[in-house]
Enzyme design. Structure first.
Site, PDB file in Angstrom:
ATOM      1  N   ASP A  98      -4.215  -6.302   5.175  1.00 45.33           N
ATOM      2  CA  ASP A  98      -5.288  -7.087   5.809  1.00 45.33           C
ATOM      3  C   ASP A  98      -5.380  -8.491   5.227  1.00 45.33           C
ATOM      4  O   ASP A  98      -5.961  -9.383   5.833  1.00 45.33           O
ATOM      5  CB  ASP A  98      -6.635  -6.370   5.615  1.00 45.33           C
ATOM      6  CG  ASP A  98      -6.679  -5.095   6.457  1.00 45.33           C
ATOM      7  OD1 ASP A  98      -7.121  -4.062   5.962  1.00 45.33           O
ATOM      8  OD2 ASP A  98      -6.214  -5.166   7.624  1.00 45.33           O
ATOM      9  N   LYS A 120     -10.773  -3.124  19.624  1.00 49.50           N
ATOM     10  CA  LYS A 120      -9.381  -3.606  19.744  1.00 49.50           C
ATOM     11  C   LYS A 120      -8.820  -3.339  21.142  1.00 49.50           C
ATOM     12  O   LYS A 120      -7.636  -3.470  21.388  1.00 49.50           O
ATOM     13  CB  LYS A 120      -8.491  -2.913  18.702  1.00 49.50           C
ATOM     14  CG  LYS A 120      -9.105  -2.841  17.308  1.00 49.50           C
ATOM     15  CD  LYS A 120      -8.805  -4.051  16.457  1.00 49.50           C
ATOM     16  CE  LYS A 120      -9.404  -3.837  15.055  1.00 49.50           C
ATOM     17  NZ  LYS A 120      -9.192  -4.945  14.150  1.00 49.50           N
ATOM     18  N   PHE A 179      -4.246   3.139  15.144  1.00 52.19           N
ATOM     19  CA  PHE A 179      -4.568   4.131  14.098  1.00 52.19           C
ATOM     20  C   PHE A 179      -5.777   3.622  13.326  1.00 52.19           C
ATOM     21  O   PHE A 179      -6.066   2.426  13.322  1.00 52.19           O
ATOM     22  CB  PHE A 179      -3.377   4.296  13.137  1.00 52.19           C
ATOM     23  CG  PHE A 179      -2.426   5.405  13.521  1.00 52.19           C
ATOM     24  CD1 PHE A 179      -1.619   5.269  14.640  1.00 52.19           C
ATOM     25  CD2 PHE A 179      -2.343   6.578  12.774  1.00 52.19           C
ATOM     26  CE1 PHE A 179      -0.736   6.284  15.006  1.00 52.19           C
ATOM     27  CE2 PHE A 179      -1.458   7.595  13.128  1.00 52.19           C
ATOM     28  CZ  PHE A 179      -0.653   7.443  14.239  1.00 52.19           C
ATOM     29  N   LYS A 213       7.461 -18.072 -10.322  1.00 52.44           N
ATOM     30  CA  LYS A 213       6.728 -16.892 -10.813  1.00 52.44           C
ATOM     31  C   LYS A 213       5.449 -17.339 -11.532  1.00 52.44           C
ATOM     32  O   LYS A 213       5.462 -18.296 -12.294  1.00 52.44           O
ATOM     33  CB  LYS A 213       7.650 -16.148 -11.792  1.00 52.44           C
ATOM     34  CG  LYS A 213       7.045 -14.884 -12.373  1.00 52.44           C
ATOM     35  CD  LYS A 213       8.010 -14.279 -13.404  1.00 52.44           C
ATOM     36  CE  LYS A 213       7.304 -13.185 -14.189  1.00 52.44           C
ATOM     37  NZ  LYS A 213       8.142 -12.712 -15.315  1.00 52.44           N
ATOM     38  N   ASN A 216       0.857  -1.185   0.000  1.00 49.98           N
ATOM     39  CA  ASN A 216       0.000   0.000   0.000  1.00 49.98           C
ATOM     40  C   ASN A 216       0.892   1.232   0.000  1.00 49.98           C
ATOM     41  O   ASN A 216       2.110   1.126  -0.013  1.00 49.98           O
ATOM     42  CB  ASN A 216      -0.936  -0.042   1.216  1.00 49.98           C
ATOM     43  CG  ASN A 216      -0.150  -0.047   2.516  1.00 49.98           C
ATOM     44  OD1 ASN A 216       0.595   0.878   2.806  1.00 49.98           O
ATOM     45  ND2 ASN A 216      -0.272  -1.119   3.284  1.00 49.98           N
ATOM     46  N   LYS A 240     -13.019   1.157  16.625  1.00 51.84           N
ATOM     47  CA  LYS A 240     -11.746   0.434  16.758  1.00 51.84           C
ATOM     48  C   LYS A 240     -11.234   0.536  18.193  1.00 51.84           C
ATOM     49  O   LYS A 240     -10.661  -0.400  18.736  1.00 51.84           O
ATOM     50  CB  LYS A 240     -10.707   0.981  15.780  1.00 51.84           C
ATOM     51  CG  LYS A 240     -10.891   0.371  14.397  1.00 51.84           C
ATOM     52  CD  LYS A 240      -9.862   0.737  13.379  1.00 51.84           C
ATOM     53  CE  LYS A 240     -10.217   0.020  12.076  1.00 51.84           C
ATOM     54  NZ  LYS A 240      -9.858   0.785  10.903  1.00 51.84           N
TER      55      LYS A 240
HETATM   56  O1  PMT Z   1       3.091   6.121   6.442  1.00 50.42           O
HETATM   57  P1  PMT Z   1       2.527   7.430   5.940  1.00 50.42           P
HETATM   58  O2  PMT Z   1       2.702   7.604   4.490  1.00 50.42           O
HETATM   59  O3  PMT Z   1       3.025   8.578   6.756  1.00 50.42           O
HETATM   60  O4  PMT Z   1       0.920   7.370   6.164  1.00 50.42           O
HETATM   61  C1  PMT Z   1       0.480   7.351   7.496  1.00 50.42           C
HETATM   62  C2  PMT Z   1      -0.696   6.348   7.626  1.00 50.42           C
HETATM   63  C3  PMT Z   1      -1.869   6.900   6.847  1.00 50.42           C
HETATM   64  C4  PMT Z   1      -0.272   5.003   7.140  1.00 50.42           C
HETATM   65  C5  PMT Z   1      -1.019   6.286   9.133  1.00 50.42           C
HETATM   66  O5  PMT Z   1      -1.367   7.576   9.622  1.00 50.42           O
HETATM   67  C6  PMT Z   1      -2.149   5.317   9.388  1.00 50.42           C
HETATM   68  O6  PMT Z   1      -3.309   5.642   9.279  1.00 50.42           O
HETATM   69  N1  PMT Z   1      -1.752   4.066   9.728  1.00 50.42           N
HETATM   70  C7  PMT Z   1      -2.728   2.976   9.914  1.00 50.42           C
HETATM   71  C8  PMT Z   1      -3.080   2.448   8.552  1.00 50.42           C
HETATM   72  C9  PMT Z   1      -3.956   1.226   8.698  1.00 50.42           C
HETATM   73  O7  PMT Z   1      -3.624   0.100   8.456  1.00 50.42           O
HETATM   74  O8  PMT Z   1      -5.174   1.614   9.220  1.00 50.42           O
HETATM   75  P2  PMT Z   1      -6.339   0.474   9.392  1.00 50.42           P
HETATM   76  O9  PMT Z   1      -7.568   1.265   9.793  1.00 50.42           O
HETATM   77  O10 PMT Z   1      -6.409  -0.420   8.185  1.00 50.42           O
HETATM   78  O11 PMT Z   1      -5.786  -0.419  10.627  1.00 50.42           O
HETATM   79  C10 PMT Z   1      -6.222  -0.091  11.939  1.00 50.42           C
HETATM   80  C11 PMT Z   1      -5.133  -0.396  12.934  1.00 50.42           C
HETATM   81  O12 PMT Z   1      -4.911  -1.808  12.978  1.00 50.42           O
HETATM   82  C12 PMT Z   1      -3.783   0.238  12.624  1.00 50.42           C
HETATM   83  O13 PMT Z   1      -3.218   0.652  13.859  1.00 50.42           O
HETATM   84  C13 PMT Z   1      -2.969  -0.916  12.041  1.00 50.42           C
HETATM   85  O14 PMT Z   1      -1.583  -0.770  12.372  1.00 50.42           O
HETATM   86  C14 PMT Z   1      -3.556  -2.095  12.756  1.00 50.42           C
HETATM   87  N2  PMT Z   1      -3.540  -3.362  12.011  1.00 50.42           N
HETATM   88  C15 PMT Z   1      -4.200  -3.467  10.835  1.00 50.42           C
HETATM   89  C16 PMT Z   1      -4.190  -4.694  10.183  1.00 50.42           C
HETATM   90  C17 PMT Z   1      -3.521  -5.808  10.768  1.00 50.42           C
HETATM   91  N3  PMT Z   1      -3.507  -6.977  10.177  1.00 50.42           N
HETATM   92  N4  PMT Z   1      -2.892  -5.654  11.960  1.00 50.42           N
HETATM   93  C18 PMT Z   1      -2.888  -4.450  12.588  1.00 50.42           C
HETATM   94  O15 PMT Z   1      -2.303  -4.306  13.657  1.00 50.42           O
END
Ligand code: PMT
Length: 399
Positions: free
Chosen positions: A272, A334, A316, A282, A203, A330
């Site tokens: 995810d 979480k 986040f 490949k 991503n 969240k």
């Molecule tokens: O890196 P930059 O270019 O500066 O951009 C910053 C950002 C936009 C990436 C950052 O500010 C941000 O939003 N990071 C979280 C991105 C994300 O995966 O958001 P989400 O809503 O999909 O996930 C929610 C939370 O679960 C996040 O804390 C993520 O780290 C966590 N997660 C998600 C999936 C997974 N399998 N395990 C996780 O721990």
């Protein structure tokens, strides 16, 4: 604190003498460094008498062949007052043709800049752009005052009062210690989920937000463990970086390092979904379309919510709509103590941008919107709120 006071050549240089006096009065150690132009306004002897230390000016004097490096390493804060338009331009573009500008590039601690110049120079697009560059690096700018200027005009551009600069230094000094003794575990950047030995899903995360958090925590005295997906950013000074590629590897490193952590911040954009069985060869291009069976990756944040113990957990939320609701959902689902919500897919915020505009959803029920700002400033605000939240949660739990 051990402070370097850089003085540039503007009429406000005389005020730097008062600033030096006030800093000495506050028992700081002050090393003055002057530009050539500054010596035209105030004699070095003035500062030597005030600080009890020789003033550094000439990069090429014999005894100072590498002094700019040792001076940079021995001091904790660089204050530049007054900062002229010319010096600000040099700092923004990394020029290093005298002692002060060379020292600036060798210095890795916090930088505080107090500009002073004619109102038209202050408002010129070049000066604005150079100041934005310094802000994006996380430097503190002590805004000039408005009022009567030496050139006979009135308006913004007058050096802030020395007392105001001393106050800004105090805030910087205080910030430096408020995470001392803490260990902060941060995840940053994207993950890359292989499809075959050549291709992967990923991503747009650049890692800037997570790295800004790591820089801010290290600058405030914390031990920082940064678990980072593949990014193109230099390791922040004084931070332990653990490089990972996939969500599974990130999960492993998070839990390997969890015991040491007091505060955990999950800024990484973890994929995810992934291919649970990656082919050894490949995928060949055939005429027919291909479809991929993707499985969910481990939800690291949810697992942290179950295992956090007394640690403070910050998640986040990257959303394209319903930001507040999603962040709060969240927070609950979480078991986080705070969720930083940011809109993504908008320009100049979120992924890849140097700035971010976030809301903080706190376990106390508060939701705090922060104005769009450089990610380093957002990071400092997040830590301000993390420390306040932890106090509130401890008080609520009676400990
Ligand atoms: O890196 P930059 O270019 O500066 O951009 C910053 C950002 C936009 C990436 C950052 O500010 C941000 O939003 N990071 C979280 C991105 C994300 O995966 O958001 P989400 O809503 O999909 O996930 C929610 C939370 O679960 C996040 O804390 C993520 O780290 C966590 N997660 C998600 C999936 C997974 N399998 N395990 C996780 O721990």
């Amino acid at each position: 604190m051990k402070i370097i006071l850089g003085v540039a050549g503007g009429i406000a240089a005389y005020k730097a003498a008062e600033l030096a006096r006030l800093l000495m009065q506050e028992s700081h150690e002050v090393q003055v460094v002057m530009t050539k132009a500054a010596e035209k306004f105030v004699r070095p002897l003035t500062f030597a008498a005030l600080t009890g230390r020789k003033v550094l000016t000439n990069l090429f004097a014999i005894e100072s062949a590498i002094e700019h490096i040792s001076v940079a390493q021995e001091h904790e804060l660089l204050v530049i007052a007054p900062a002229t338009a010319d010096l600000i331009a040099k700092l923004a573009h990394g020029l290093a043709d005298d002692f002060l500008t060379t020292l600036y590039l060798a210095f890795t601690g916090p930088v505080l800049v107090a500009p002073a110049m004619n109102v038209n120079m202050w408002q010129h697009a070049a000066t604005r752009a150079n100041l934005d560059t310094l802000r994006l690096r996380g430097h503190r700018i002590v805004e000039p005052d408005s009022g009567y200027l030496a050139c006979g005009m009135t308006g913004p551009g007058r050096l802030a009062d020395p007392e105001a600069i001393v106050e800004a230094i105090g805030r910087e000094a205080h910030k430096r210690r408020d995470l001392a003794g803490e260990t902060v575990l941060i995840t940053a950047g994207p993950t890359q989920e292989p499809l075959d030995p050549v291709r992967y899903i990923s991503n747009r995360s650049s890692g800037k937000m997570g790295y800004a958090l790591a820089e801010a925590a290290a600058a405030r005295g914390a031990r920082v463990i940064l678990i980072s997906g593949p990014v193109h950013l230099p390791a922040p000074h004084g931070v332990e970086v653990v490089a990972v590629r996939t969500a599974v590897e990130m999960r492993q490193k998070v839990f390997e390092n969890l015991d040491a952590a007091d505060i955990v911040i999950k800024a990484a954009a973890v994929a995810d979904f992934h291919l649970s069985k990656v082919p050894d060869h490949k995928i060949k291009k055939t005429a027919a379309r291909i479809s991929l069976e993707l499985d969910p990756t481990p939800d690291i944040l949810a697992e942290l919510g179950r295992k956090k113990g007394g640690r403070l957990l910050v998640g986040f939320a990257a959303e394209t709509q319903n930001l507040q609701q999603e962040a709060r959902r969240k927070l609950e689902s979480k078991n986080c103590d705070m969720v930083v919500g940011n809109l993504v897919g908008v320009s100049d915020s979120g992924f890849e941008s140097d700035q971010n505009e976030v809301i903080l959803a706190l376990r106390t029920g508060e939701t705090i919107p922060l104005p769009r700002a450089p990610k380093r400033e957002v990071a400092d605000c997040i830590f301000d709120q993390v420390l306040r939240l932890r106090l509130a949660l401890h008080a609520a739990n009676g400990n």
